[in-house]
Design a protein around this motif. Structure first.
Motif: not given
Length: 207
Positions: A33-34, A119-122, A168-170
């Motif tokens: 993961a990025d 869903q993505p973290w942000d 993962v944040t995505t």
């Protein structure tokens, strides 16, 4: 339709895994993961808010007086949710093995699931802000590595913190939770032989 939140696998080095738990066999998705996010694993009751109300992870759970606060809180959130939308978090009204004295509120969110996609973290934090939901505390954000795991573990106060969850944040499909999300739990986490639902109700404290 009511849907149970998926099982979170333990990281291989998690000392709190029991014979009933699942252990992540491959951390490759986290390494690749990025970016990942480590959040504090709170010691409460996993709870899902949906468009028709809320339910604990065990959907057919019996009534317990500690859940009255959660039902009232969810009543203010549910009308704002679409049918394919779920908010998942930790409900911390009743003390389990860790006593909290300065919680910001009794429900701390950690996942926003829409159409069976985490869903993505942000985006999750933005949705929480829309709904006035407080998120679980963040411990670290960056690349996943053995050093990062070790640093987070060394910073834990295992007398007052259960452990952490890393994801993962995505976005990812909820069916991919076993590879994209994992937990670390302190050794011997459950300190009492009496389940919290059968013990005297003791409330955690708020700020």
């Amino acid at each position: 339709m009511l849907k149970k939140y998926g099982r979170t696998f333990h990281l291989p080095q998690s000392p709190g895994a029991t014979s009933d738990d699942k252990i992540m066999s491959d951390v490759g998705a986290l390494v690749a993961a990025d970016e990942v996010i480590f959040t504090e694993k709170m010691d409460g009751e996993n709870t899902t808010i949906h468009s028709d109300g809320c339910h604990p992870r065990s959907i057919d759970a019996r009534y317990h007086s500690s859940r009255d606060w959660m039902k009232a809180f969810a009543a203010g959130i549910s009308p704002q949710l679409a049918e394919d939308e779920r908010i998942v978090g930790e409900y911390l009204f009743a003390r389990h093995s860790i006593a909290y004295s300065e919680l910001p509120t009794y429900f701390l969110g950690f996942a926003w699931i829409k159409r069976d996609v985490v869903q993505p973290w942000d985006a999750t934090l933005s949705r929480f802000a829309d709904l006035n939901i407080a998120p679980v505390p963040v411990l670290y954000r960056g690349l996943f590595s053995e050093d990062a795991v070790s640093d987070v573990i060394s910073d834990l106060d295992l007398s007052s913190q259960e452990g952490f969850v890393v994801r993962v944040t995505t976005a990812f499909a909820d069916k991919d939770m076993p590879t994209h999300l994992a937990k670390y739990v302190r050794e011997g986490h459950v300190q009492s032989e009496t389940h919290w639902m059968s013990a005297e109700l003791v409330k955690n404290g708020l700020l």
